[in-house]
Design a protein around this motif. Sequence first.
Motif, PDB file in Angstrom:
ATOM      1  N   PRO A 125     -23.788 -22.842   1.996  1.00 60.77           N
ATOM      2  CA  PRO A 125     -25.119 -22.775   2.603  1.00 60.77           C
ATOM      3  C   PRO A 125     -25.617 -24.149   3.035  1.00 60.77           C
ATOM      4  N   CYS A 126     -26.249 -24.177   4.191  1.00 55.66           N
ATOM      5  CA  CYS A 126     -26.842 -25.401   4.734  1.00 55.66           C
ATOM      6  C   CYS A 126     -28.353 -25.261   4.694  1.00 55.66           C
ATOM      7  N   GLU A 127     -29.034 -26.263   4.149  1.00 51.85           N
ATOM      8  CA  GLU A 127     -30.487 -26.244   4.109  1.00 51.85           C
ATOM      9  C   GLU A 127     -31.010 -26.420   5.539  1.00 51.85           C
ATOM     10  N   CYS A 128     -31.665 -25.388   6.053  1.00 54.18           N
ATOM     11  CA  CYS A 128     -32.058 -25.364   7.452  1.00 54.18           C
ATOM     12  C   CYS A 128     -33.413 -24.676   7.589  1.00 54.18           C
ATOM     13  N   PHE A 129     -34.274 -25.237   8.443  1.00 53.15           N
ATOM     14  CA  PHE A 129     -35.614 -24.691   8.621  1.00 53.15           C
ATOM     15  C   PHE A 129     -35.944 -24.413  10.082  1.00 53.15           C
ATOM     16  N   GLY A 130     -36.707 -23.347  10.289  1.00 54.52           N
ATOM     17  CA  GLY A 130     -37.397 -23.136  11.547  1.00 54.52           C
ATOM     18  C   GLY A 130     -38.823 -23.601  11.362  1.00 54.52           C
ATOM     19  N   TYR A 131     -39.594 -23.660  12.463  1.00 51.30           N
ATOM     20  CA  TYR A 131     -40.960 -24.164  12.365  1.00 51.30           C
ATOM     21  C   TYR A 131     -41.929 -23.321  13.191  1.00 51.30           C
ATOM     22  N   LEU A 132     -43.064 -23.010  12.594  1.00 52.62           N
ATOM     23  CA  LEU A 132     -44.205 -22.459  13.317  1.00 52.62           C
ATOM     24  C   LEU A 132     -45.130 -23.638  13.584  1.00 52.62           C
ATOM     25  N   ILE A 133     -45.339 -23.952  14.846  1.00 50.68           N
ATOM     26  CA  ILE A 133     -46.024 -25.177  15.250  1.00 50.68           C
ATOM     27  C   ILE A 133     -47.365 -24.836  15.898  1.00 50.68           C
ATOM     28  N   TYR A 134     -48.432 -25.417  15.360  1.00 52.64           N
ATOM     29  CA  TYR A 134     -49.785 -25.151  15.870  1.00 52.64           C
ATOM     30  C   TYR A 134     -50.441 -26.445  16.317  1.00 52.64           C
ATOM     31  N   SER A 135     -51.078 -26.395  17.497  1.00 50.32           N
ATOM     32  CA  SER A 135     -51.824 -27.549  18.005  1.00 50.32           C
ATOM     33  C   SER A 135     -53.309 -27.277  17.890  1.00 50.32           C
ATOM     34  N   SER A 136     -54.021 -28.137  17.178  1.00 52.94           N
ATOM     35  CA  SER A 136     -55.473 -28.009  17.095  1.00 52.94           C
ATOM     36  C   SER A 136     -56.137 -28.463  18.390  1.00 52.94           C
ATOM     37  N   GLU A 137     -55.383 -29.174  19.222  1.00 55.06           N
ATOM     38  CA  GLU A 137     -55.904 -29.639  20.509  1.00 55.06           C
ATOM     39  C   GLU A 137     -55.947 -28.505  21.531  1.00 55.06           C
ATOM     40  N   THR A 138     -54.858 -27.743  21.632  1.00 51.46           N
ATOM     41  CA  THR A 138     -54.773 -26.681  22.644  1.00 51.46           C
ATOM     42  C   THR A 138     -54.967 -25.284  22.055  1.00 51.46           C
ATOM     43  N   LYS A 139     -54.996 -25.195  20.710  1.00 49.51           N
ATOM     44  CA  LYS A 139     -55.118 -23.908  20.005  1.00 49.51           C
ATOM     45  C   LYS A 139     -53.932 -22.988  20.307  1.00 49.51           C
ATOM     46  N   GLU A 140     -52.769 -23.579  20.525  1.00 46.69           N
ATOM     47  CA  GLU A 140     -51.565 -22.807  20.855  1.00 46.69           C
ATOM     48  C   GLU A 140     -50.560 -22.866  19.716  1.00 46.69           C
ATOM     49  N   ARG A 141     -49.694 -21.842  19.693  1.00 50.41           N
ATOM     50  CA  ARG A 141     -48.650 -21.752  18.675  1.00 50.41           C
ATOM     51  C   ARG A 141     -47.272 -21.640  19.327  1.00 50.41           C
ATOM     52  N   LEU A 142     -46.370 -22.440  18.806  1.00 52.32           N
ATOM     53  CA  LEU A 142     -44.978 -22.440  19.246  1.00 52.32           C
ATOM     54  C   LEU A 142     -44.094 -22.073  18.066  1.00 52.32           C
TER      55      LEU A 142
END
Length: 242
Positions: free
Chosen positions: A121-138
């Motif tokens: 197993p490889c320690e690996c992460f995905g990310y939920l990214i939020y901008s407080s500037e644009t109020k958008e989520r990636l």
Amino acid sequence: MRIEVYGSGSDGNSYGISDGTTTFILECGLPMKHFNKASGYGLAKASAVVTSHSHGDHSSAIAEMHRRGLTVYCTKETAEVYAIYGQYGVNIVKEKEPIKIGTFTLMPFPLKHNHTGTMEPCECFGYLIYSSETKERLLFVTDTMYVKNQFKNLNYIMLEVNYIKDNLHSEGYDFIDSRRVQTHMSLETAVDFLKHQDLSKVRRVIATHLSESRADADVILKTLRRTTGRACYIAEPGLVLE
């Protein structure tokens, strides 16, 4: 939110993420000279670099970027592999511990990935990214067999679509293919994942990390567009989306 693709695939992955106030590098698997050319010397604009896991096509330039002044966010395994563990400005990513980079907040979540050869197993992460500037989520998902999580209020999705199952047997099934099905996401799995997400606010879907021999960009694009009803793109160097 602005997304710039500097590299995507086994030769090296790297992206620039910006909301007009804060810019950071997501993945740094390109040699520095290639990164500088692809990004227009993007280190000058970035305050941090974030990587998903230790494999070279995602993190090979991490020590150099750290030396050049960027704050680093990576797994403990990555920090140890590149001999930066414990150094000033190196932050270890942990599940459910938010990362704050200027106007961005990143929430890490685990992905199912293994190491080449050993298949450990490889320690690996995905990310939920939020901008407080644009109020958008990636949502950023790479190098994983599947994702169990469900997400809401997404605006952008960057999703690994490494291969198409039917293409695995087109030129003979080998060890690399055997590893691929256990560690990377197929188009079929990506479609199933997307069908279980709330896509009501999604504007862009970007397919990343395509295999050169086991993927078909045209088929992937058509399938993703049919599945999501959204604007879909292949992550190729030079692509810029806002």
